[in-house]
Design an enzyme around this catalytic site. Structure first.
Site: not given
Ligand code: DX5
Ligand code: ZN
Length: 245
Positions: A18, A43, A45, A47, A76, A78, A153, A191
């Site tokens: 990630s 990956h 993320d 947000m 991903h 969110m 998740m 994840d």
């Molecule tokens: C959380 C993200 C994950 C996060 C994972 O909302 O979707 O992808 O970055 O990070 P670790 O591996 O540190 O839990």
């Molecule tokens: Zn993620």
């Protein structure tokens, strides 16, 4: 789906570091380093400060990273109302676009929309659906055939570096049984809190793609040796995936 995965190795483990745990001041270099370290998917993320209480990056950053790697960009989302942005992520170079069940009022339509998008390669964009820790697997029964990836998740989304929630493990087992019964090629991605200490359990449960932020980029054990971290995660997962036939 991965540079490392021959089509015959349908369930070869996919390791997806990630970027949330990367150094954002040199994100391009981090992506190159992860590519050289053998990461299968990057990956990303995304947000929006509404669906989750954090703000990160958008299609502009995906587009800036695209020339730095030919690996799969696993986005991903969110975010609320993802249908407003999936086209922009595809144009930016996303290979996989994952939306959250909890953010989609019309999930079936949203998945059809993603599958209707094209990648730079000309192939279609792969569609993913993510389940928050509290969301039952049954939410996917009527859309499973539209999912290339189901992202389970194992923390509440919003932040890296959180602790793995063991209560999600039965969901992975249930999903693997559903996917096997339907004869689908759907990948199960996990994840949140995935490290060398937790990956074996979720791999044994039926996951075959593993996101790891802290476990690759901020690991006390492996330091800056991303290749060692990726290899350790891959080896541990591979040995634990006993459900493969
Ligand atoms: C959380 C993200 C994950 C996060 C994972 O909302 O979707 O992808 O970055 O990070 P670790 O591996 O540190 O839990
Ligand atoms: Zn993620």
């Amino acid at each position: 789906m991965s540079q490392h995965t021959a089509p015959s190795e349908r369930h070869a483990p996919v390791i997806a570091p990630s970027l949330l745990s990367a150094d954002f001041s040199r994100l391009g270099e981090e992506v190159v380093a992860l590519d050289r370290a053998g990461a299968d998917w990057m990956h990303v993320d995304v947000m929006d400060g509404r669906f989750v209480p954090n703000l990160t990056i958008g299609p502009l950053v995906v587009s800036a990273l695209r020339p730095h790697t030919s690996r799969v960009l696993d986005c991903h989302l969110m975010i609320e109302e993802p249908e407003r942005y999936v086209g922009a992520f595809a144009d930016a170079g996303a290979d996989i676009i994952t939306v959250h069940v909890e953010a989609c009022r019309h999930l079936h339509r949203n998945l059809q929309q993603i599958r209707g998008l094209s990648r730079k390669s000309g192939d279609r964009v792969l569609a993913g659906v993510s389940l928050n820790p509290h969301t039952p697997v049954s939410a996917l029964v009527h859309v499973l055939d539209l999912c290339d990836v189901v992202l389970v998740m194992s923390v509440n989304p919003g932040f890296g570096g959180q602790q793995f929630i063991p209560a999600v493990r039965p969901k992975i087992r249930e999903l693997r049984a559903m996917i096997a019964a339907a004869g689908l090629p759907t990948r199960i991605e996990v994840d949140g809190g995935i490290t060398v200490d937790t990956i074996a359990d979720v791999a044994a449960d039926g996951a075959d793609a593993f996101v790891s932020g802290t476990g690759v980029l901020r690991s006390p054990q492996f330091g800056r040796d991303y290749a060692a971290a990726v290899a350790a995660l891959r080896g541990t997962a591979d040995a634990a995936m006993i459900w493969r036939t």
